[in-house]
Design a protein around this motif. Structure first.
Motif, PDB file in Angstrom:
ATOM      1  N   SER A 126       0.868  -1.177   0.000  1.00 33.64           N
ATOM      2  CA  SER A 126       0.000   0.000   0.000  1.00 33.64           C
ATOM      3  C   SER A 126       0.896   1.215   0.000  1.00 33.64           C
ATOM      4  O   SER A 126       2.051   1.148   0.391  1.00 33.64           O
ATOM      5  CB  SER A 126      -0.919   0.045   1.215  1.00 33.64           C
ATOM      6  N   MET A 169      -3.472  -2.522   8.234  1.00 35.21           N
ATOM      7  CA  MET A 169      -3.017  -1.199   8.709  1.00 35.21           C
ATOM      8  C   MET A 169      -3.472  -0.066   7.788  1.00 35.21           C
ATOM      9  O   MET A 169      -3.901   0.995   8.249  1.00 35.21           O
ATOM     10  CB  MET A 169      -1.486  -1.162   8.830  1.00 35.21           C
ATOM     11  N   ALA A 170      -3.365  -0.274   6.474  1.00 35.27           N
ATOM     12  CA  ALA A 170      -3.732   0.795   5.541  1.00 35.27           C
ATOM     13  C   ALA A 170      -5.229   1.080   5.615  1.00 35.27           C
ATOM     14  O   ALA A 170      -5.656   2.234   5.554  1.00 35.27           O
ATOM     15  CB  ALA A 170      -3.336   0.413   4.115  1.00 35.27           C
ATOM     16  N   THR A 171      -6.026   0.013   5.780  1.00 38.07           N
ATOM     17  CA  THR A 171      -7.474   0.203   5.897  1.00 38.07           C
ATOM     18  C   THR A 171      -7.812   0.915   7.207  1.00 38.07           C
ATOM     19  O   THR A 171      -8.663   1.806   7.244  1.00 38.07           O
ATOM     20  CB  THR A 171      -8.189  -1.167   5.837  1.00 38.07           C
ATOM     21  N   ARG A 230      -5.946   2.996   8.764  1.00 36.98           N
ATOM     22  CA  ARG A 230      -5.575   4.395   8.576  1.00 36.98           C
ATOM     23  C   ARG A 230      -6.638   5.128   7.759  1.00 36.98           C
ATOM     24  O   ARG A 230      -7.093   6.209   8.140  1.00 36.98           O
ATOM     25  CB  ARG A 230      -4.226   4.492   7.872  1.00 36.98           C
ATOM     26  N   ASP A 231      -7.063   4.528   6.659  1.00 42.06           N
ATOM     27  CA  ASP A 231      -8.068   5.179   5.813  1.00 42.06           C
ATOM     28  C   ASP A 231      -9.377   5.385   6.582  1.00 42.06           C
ATOM     29  O   ASP A 231     -10.025   6.418   6.458  1.00 42.06           O
ATOM     30  CB  ASP A 231      -8.330   4.340   4.556  1.00 42.06           C
ATOM     31  N   GLU A 252       1.995   3.747   1.669  1.00 44.25           N
ATOM     32  CA  GLU A 252       1.994   4.219   3.038  1.00 44.25           C
ATOM     33  C   GLU A 252       3.378   3.963   3.599  1.00 44.25           C
ATOM     34  O   GLU A 252       3.925   2.888   3.407  1.00 44.25           O
ATOM     35  CB  GLU A 252       0.959   3.434   3.839  1.00 44.25           C
TER      36      GLU A 252
END
Lengths: 311, 181
Positions: free
Chosen positions: A31, B69-71, B73-74, A33
């Motif tokens: 991702s 983690m990215a989800t 954060r979003d 990030e």
């Protein structure tokens, strides 16, 4: 279905909506990030940035390459539970690789390959997808071609036993970022090692055929094991500055654990001599087997074809 | 908020409440607060270089490769932006590492209610080498469906990195157990 779905109209909406600074995601990484967002990556006093970067690249490349090898087993394991286990172990190692490659890039930006202007690829992906085989610093054990399931568990045992001994010691070292990666990774690799050790014992004490295969895998892989414990000038200097661990310092622990597993498996350690380097150079010096080039060709081909890729 | 180490600033109670209500994408019966990954919420008015109210949230990943983690954060950015905060920053906090001991009592109850077996307390590990476990991990578990003891382990790895798979020997229910780490 769940809160996540209800927050977005469709699970796919999040991919196309404009999120401001999180839009335009790099196409090939896990991702877009920074895995070290907000983490203080200032170098501790008296620690050389280039050495720390080289050390992190070694540990990161080990995890990256074995993660890729394990992910190639997806849908090919003997049963569904082990397929899931192997994929989970690959995922843990990929996570460790991301953190370590990001740490290397922050410690010494000069190690990061330069891409065409406008490429959204983050540093850790540039390191993973845009270095040649000779620039990788993994040991040769992790890159070797696949064998059967016995080969998988023997390699995982040798690798995770050495890695665990290193990671849990790194938890006490002076670079707070590497120390945190070590502390976290040790808890994960404990599961990996014990999983592999149980399978080694199971195969060795199973049927005549499973034992034959286990012994063959051990014969093939044992000569590549000592390279994991070799000292290296980078490791020596980092250990002296308190920010790294010399793998040679873990040898007694590693050999002790392996002896314990092999005793339970009623297997002797193969007598074949270790694999030497080429003019003294091994994986940590960028000297690899042909298998790594083939592995990278597959792993990197899409990223290299689209260095500016976005989705 | 019990697990956060430090909070401050005007509007922090609201920001905390919003952040604490965001759920885990893989185990949506748990909020990020109940899972123990939400470590800190800080609200600052007009910090240097910004015009509005900035919320900074610190998360500690459960596993190094946690794909959620990215989800998370979003979802945090979305929820806090919708609550009226001008800028939302999500930071990674690696140390101390996440442990399943950080799952709150409310989180454990929510797991049980959804027939997922919550983790036991993590055993303190003696200093020195990590001991090898050649036998199957022994856990004193009860089936989250019928309550019977002695379920059998089917796999030390489940559909997510943080769970193991079990099957109840009494009622046959297969279930997930959140691993001690």
């Amino acid at each position: 279905m769940n809160q996540h779905t209800s927050q977005h109209e469709s699970v796919y909406d999040g991919l196309v909506e404009d999120h401001g600074d999180v839009s335009g995601q790099w196409a090939f990484g896990t991702s877009f990030e920074d895995p070290l967002a907000g983490v203080d990556t200032t170098m501790p006093e008296g620690v050389d940035g280039a050495d720390l970067a080289a050390y992190c690249l070694g540990l990161g490349d080990d995890a990256l390459v074995l993660s890729h090898r394990l992910s190639q087993w997806c849908s090919r394991a003997p049963d569904l539970e082990d397929d899931i286990a192997i994929a989970n172990i690959a995922l843990d190692l990929l996570g460790q690789a991301r953190l370590l490659l990001a740490r290397a890039a922050a410690a010494d930006p000069a190690v990061v390959p330069v891409l065409p202007e406008g490429s959204p690829a983050p540093d850790e992906d540039r390191l993973a997808f845009f270095r040649e085989a000779g620039e990788l610093r993994c040991t040769r054990l992790v890159e070797l071609e696949h064998g059967d399931f016995a080969h998988l568990v023997v390699r995982l045992l040798l690798f995770s036993t050495a890695r665990l001994a290193l990671l849990h010691r790194l938890a006490g070292t002076r670079d707070p970022v590497l120390a945190a990666i070590g502390a976290k990774g040790a808890t994960e690799v404990t599961y990996h090692r014990d999983y592999a050790a149980r399978w080694v014992v199971t195969l060795a004490r199973g049927t005549e055929e499973s034992r034959r295969r286990l012994l063959a895998a051990l014969d093939e892989l044992a000569p590549w094991h000592p390279e994991q414990l070799d000292t290296h000038p980078v490791a020596t200097r980092l250990a002296e500055s308190g920010a790294g661990v010399d793998p040679a310092a873990t040898a007694e622990e590693v050999e002790g654990v392996l002896a314990q597993v092999l005793e339970e498996a009623r297997c002797p350690w193969p007598e074949a001599p270790r694999r030497g380097g080429v003019r003294g150079r091994t994986g940590r010096d960028g000297m690899h087997t042909e298998a790594l080039g083939r592995l990278l060709a597959e792993m990197q081909v899409v990223a290299r074809a689209h260095p500016l890729g976005r989705w | 908020m019990s697990t956060a180490e430090r909070t401050r600033g005007p509007g922090v109670a609201e920001a905390e409440a919003v952040a604490a209500g965001v759920t885990d994408p893989e185990m949506p019966m748990l909020t990020l607060l109940d899972l123990g990954v939400l470590r800190e919420v800080v609200v600052e008015e007009h910090p240097a270089g910004t015009a509005g109210t900035v919320v900074t949230v610190a998360l500690t990943p459960t596993y190094s490769g946690c794909p959620a983690m990215a989800t998370m954060r979003d979802d945090l950015v979305r929820a806090l932006t919708e609550a009226g905060f001008d800028e939302v920053r999500v930071q990674v906090r690696l140390s101390p590492p996440w442990t399943s001991d950080w799952i709150t009592p409310r989180g454990r109850a929510a797991l049980r209610e959804h027939r997922i077996s919550p983790p036991a307390a993590v055993e303190a590990r003696p200093a020195g080498p990590v001991p090898l476990r050649l036998g199957a991990t022994r856990r004193e578990l009860a089936c989250p469906r019928c309550g019977s003891d002695g379920p059998e382990l089917t796999s030390e790895y489940g559909p997510t990195a943080c769970t193991a798979l079990y099957r109840c020997t009494a009622c046959g229910e297969p279930f997930e157990h959140v691993k001690e780490i």
